[in-house]
Motif scaffolding. Structure first.
Motif, short mmCIF file in Angstrom:
data_model
loop_
_atom_site.label_atom_id
_atom_site.label_comp_id
_atom_site.label_asym_id
_atom_site.label_seq_id
_atom_site.Cartn_x
_atom_site.Cartn_y
_atom_site.Cartn_z
N ALA A 1 8.13 -9.14 -3.55
CA ALA A 1 9.17 -8.36 -4.23
C ALA A 1 9.71 -7.30 -3.27
O ALA A 1 8.98 -6.80 -2.40
N THR A 2 10.95 -6.94 -3.43
CA THR A 2 11.58 -5.92 -2.59
C THR A 2 11.06 -4.54 -2.95
O THR A 2 11.03 -4.16 -4.11
N ILE A 3 10.64 -3.78 -1.93
CA ILE A 3 10.19 -2.41 -2.14
C ILE A 3 11.44 -1.53 -2.16
O ILE A 3 12.19 -1.49 -1.18
N THR A 4 11.66 -0.84 -3.28
CA THR A 4 12.85 0.00 -3.41
C THR A 4 12.58 1.46 -3.09
O THR A 4 13.49 2.19 -2.72
N LYS A 5 11.32 1.91 -3.25
CA LYS A 5 10.93 3.28 -2.89
C LYS A 5 9.53 3.26 -2.31
O LYS A 5 8.66 2.55 -2.80
N ASN A 6 9.34 4.07 -1.27
CA ASN A 6 8.02 4.21 -0.65
C ASN A 6 7.39 5.54 -1.02
O ASN A 6 8.09 6.51 -1.33
N LYS A 7 6.06 5.58 -0.94
CA LYS A 7 5.34 6.83 -1.15
C LYS A 7 5.56 7.71 0.07
O LYS A 7 5.66 7.23 1.20
N CYS A 8 5.64 9.00 -0.15
CA CYS A 8 5.78 9.97 0.93
C CYS A 8 4.38 10.39 1.37
O CYS A 8 3.53 10.67 0.55
N ILE B 1 5.17 1.12 -9.27
CA ILE B 1 3.83 0.57 -9.04
C ILE B 1 2.99 1.55 -8.24
O ILE B 1 2.09 1.17 -7.50
N ASN B 2 3.28 2.83 -8.40
CA ASN B 2 2.63 3.88 -7.65
C ASN B 2 1.11 3.89 -7.79
O ASN B 2 0.40 4.17 -6.84
N HIS B 3 0.58 3.55 -8.94
CA HIS B 3 -0.87 3.64 -9.18
C HIS B 3 -1.52 2.28 -9.43
O HIS B 3 -2.51 2.20 -10.13
N CYS C 1 11.03 -6.05 -9.63
CA CYS C 1 10.23 -7.13 -10.20
C CYS C 1 10.97 -8.46 -10.04
O CYS C 1 12.16 -8.56 -10.35
N LEU C 2 10.25 -9.48 -9.59
CA LEU C 2 10.87 -10.78 -9.37
C LEU C 2 11.22 -11.49 -10.67
O LEU C 2 12.16 -12.29 -10.70
N ASP C 3 10.49 -11.25 -11.74
CA ASP C 3 10.78 -11.89 -13.02
C ASP C 3 11.83 -11.13 -13.82
O ASP C 3 12.75 -11.72 -14.36
N LEU C 4 11.68 -9.81 -13.90
CA LEU C 4 12.55 -8.99 -14.74
C LEU C 4 13.85 -8.58 -14.04
O LEU C 4 14.85 -8.29 -14.70
N GLY C 5 13.82 -8.50 -12.71
CA GLY C 5 15.01 -8.11 -11.96
C GLY C 5 15.32 -6.63 -12.03
O GLY C 5 16.44 -6.23 -11.74
N ILE C 6 14.36 -5.81 -12.45
CA ILE C 6 14.57 -4.36 -12.55
C ILE C 6 13.57 -3.63 -11.66
O ILE C 6 12.53 -4.18 -11.30
N SER C 7 13.88 -2.40 -11.31
CA SER C 7 12.97 -1.57 -10.52
C SER C 7 11.86 -1.05 -11.40
O SER C 7 12.10 -0.58 -12.51
N VAL C 8 10.62 -1.16 -10.89
CA VAL C 8 9.44 -0.80 -11.65
C VAL C 8 8.52 0.03 -10.77
O VAL C 8 8.31 -0.29 -9.60
N HIS D 1 0.81 -1.23 0.00
CA HIS D 1 0.00 0.00 0.00
C HIS D 1 0.84 1.28 0.00
O HIS D 1 0.42 2.30 -0.51
N ASN D 2 2.02 1.23 0.53
CA ASN D 2 2.87 2.43 0.60
C ASN D 2 4.04 2.36 -0.39
O ASN D 2 4.91 3.21 -0.36
N ALA D 3 4.04 1.35 -1.25
CA ALA D 3 5.15 1.17 -2.19
C ALA D 3 4.99 2.08 -3.41
O ALA D 3 3.92 2.21 -3.96
N LYS D 4 6.09 2.68 -3.80
CA LYS D 4 6.12 3.51 -5.00
C LYS D 4 6.86 2.77 -6.12
O LYS D 4 6.52 2.88 -7.29
N GLU D 5 7.86 1.99 -5.74
CA GLU D 5 8.67 1.25 -6.71
C GLU D 5 9.12 -0.07 -6.08
O GLU D 5 9.44 -0.12 -4.90
#
Length: 80
Positions: free
Chosen positions: A62-69, A30-32, A21-28, A14-18
């Motif tokens: 998946a690892t959350i790399t950025k959170n929403k402020c 998911i803000n919306h 991805c477990l399949d692609l291995g890149i930061s994505v 719910h608070n994740a911004k980025e």
């Protein structure tokens, strides 16, 4: 691993911004994201039409790399 339900998945991200991805291995971004899709065959949860994997039965969430402020008009992260 016990498969989470949609409510548990939504609460976790719910608070994740980025995420990473477990399949692609890149930061994505998911803000919306509003819904998740479960693939029974692969035992994975996806967003964005089955492209971004946010949970699987091997790695878990998946690892959350950025959170929403939560600060209105934040100039530090410019998230609003």
């Amino acid at each position: 691993m016990i498969t989470p339900n949609i409510k548990q998945l939504s609460k976790h991200f719910h608070n994740a911004k980025e995420i990473k991805c477990l399949d692609l291995g890149i930061s994505v971004n998911i803000n919306h994201v509003e819904n998740f899709t479960f693939d029974k065959l692969k035992e994975r949860y996806y967003v964005s039409g089955g492209i971004i994997c946010v949970w699987n039965n091997i790695d878990g969430y998946a690892t959350i790399t950025k959170n929403k402020c939560n600060t209105p008009n934040c100039k530090k992260c410019n998230c609003r």
